[in-house]
Scaffold this motif. Structure first.
Motif, PDB file in Angstrom:
ATOM      1  N   ALA A 204       0.815  -1.221   0.100  1.00 33.81           N
ATOM      2  CA  ALA A 204      -0.050   0.000  -0.017  1.00 33.81           C
ATOM      3  C   ALA A 204       0.983   1.367   0.132  1.00 33.81           C
ATOM      4  N   ALA A 205       1.715   1.355   0.918  1.00 34.73           N
ATOM      5  CA  ALA A 205       2.879   2.411   0.939  1.00 34.73           C
ATOM      6  C   ALA A 205       3.517   2.661  -0.500  1.00 34.73           C
TER       7      ALA A 205
ATOM      8  N   LYS B 102       2.338   1.949  -3.397  1.00 37.70           N
ATOM      9  CA  LYS B 102       1.382   2.306  -4.446  1.00 37.70           C
ATOM     10  C   LYS B 102       1.218   3.932  -4.396  1.00 37.70           C
ATOM     11  N   GLU B 103       1.244   4.270  -2.815  1.00 38.69           N
ATOM     12  CA  GLU B 103       0.996   5.871  -2.444  1.00 38.69           C
ATOM     13  C   GLU B 103       2.161   6.734  -3.044  1.00 38.69           C
ATOM     14  N   ALA B 104       3.444   5.888  -3.095  1.00 41.88           N
ATOM     15  CA  ALA B 104       4.608   6.972  -3.267  1.00 41.88           C
ATOM     16  C   ALA B 104       4.601   7.229  -4.993  1.00 41.88           C
TER      17      ALA B 104
END
Length: 109
Positions: free
Chosen positions: A104-105, A107-109
């Motif tokens: 998830a992290a 994908k956010e970056a």
């Protein structure tokens, strides 16, 4: 430094054991150096290896290492004892991120 000095090939296994491969003379030399570091005061090995040892500057970066699922429990240890020991002995700050959180992290970056 031990491998370069002795001519043997050394591998550190996840169990903490070291494999020493090579000819009879090379493996005997490596074993003597390792034995002195582990069982002796280490002076003999330090003197022998001094010319090959490199004193590195402390590193302050971030290093992310993937860990196979089957090793996570063994590394963390009962009540976190394993990971606490690694952090204590290395001086590193260690965070375990669940694979789902890491994805998830990313994908956010």
């Amino acid at each position: 430094a031990i491998a370069a000095r002795s001519g043997a090939t050394l591998s550190l296994l996840p169990t903490g054991h070291v494999t020493v491969l090579g000819g009879e003379e090379a493996t005997a030399s490596a074993r003597r150096l390792i034995d002195d570091l582990v069982d002796g005061d280490g002076d003999g090995a330090r003197e022998t290896l001094a010319a090959r040892l490199v004193v590195a500057e402390p590193w302050g970066g971030v290093l992310e290492l993937p860990c196979p699922d089957e090793w996570v429990g063994a590394i963390i240890g009962k009540g976190g004892a394993g990971i606490k020991q690694i952090a204590s002995e290395s001086g590193a700050v260690i965070d375990y991120v669940e694979p789902e959180e890491a994805a998830a992290a990313a994908k956010e970056a």
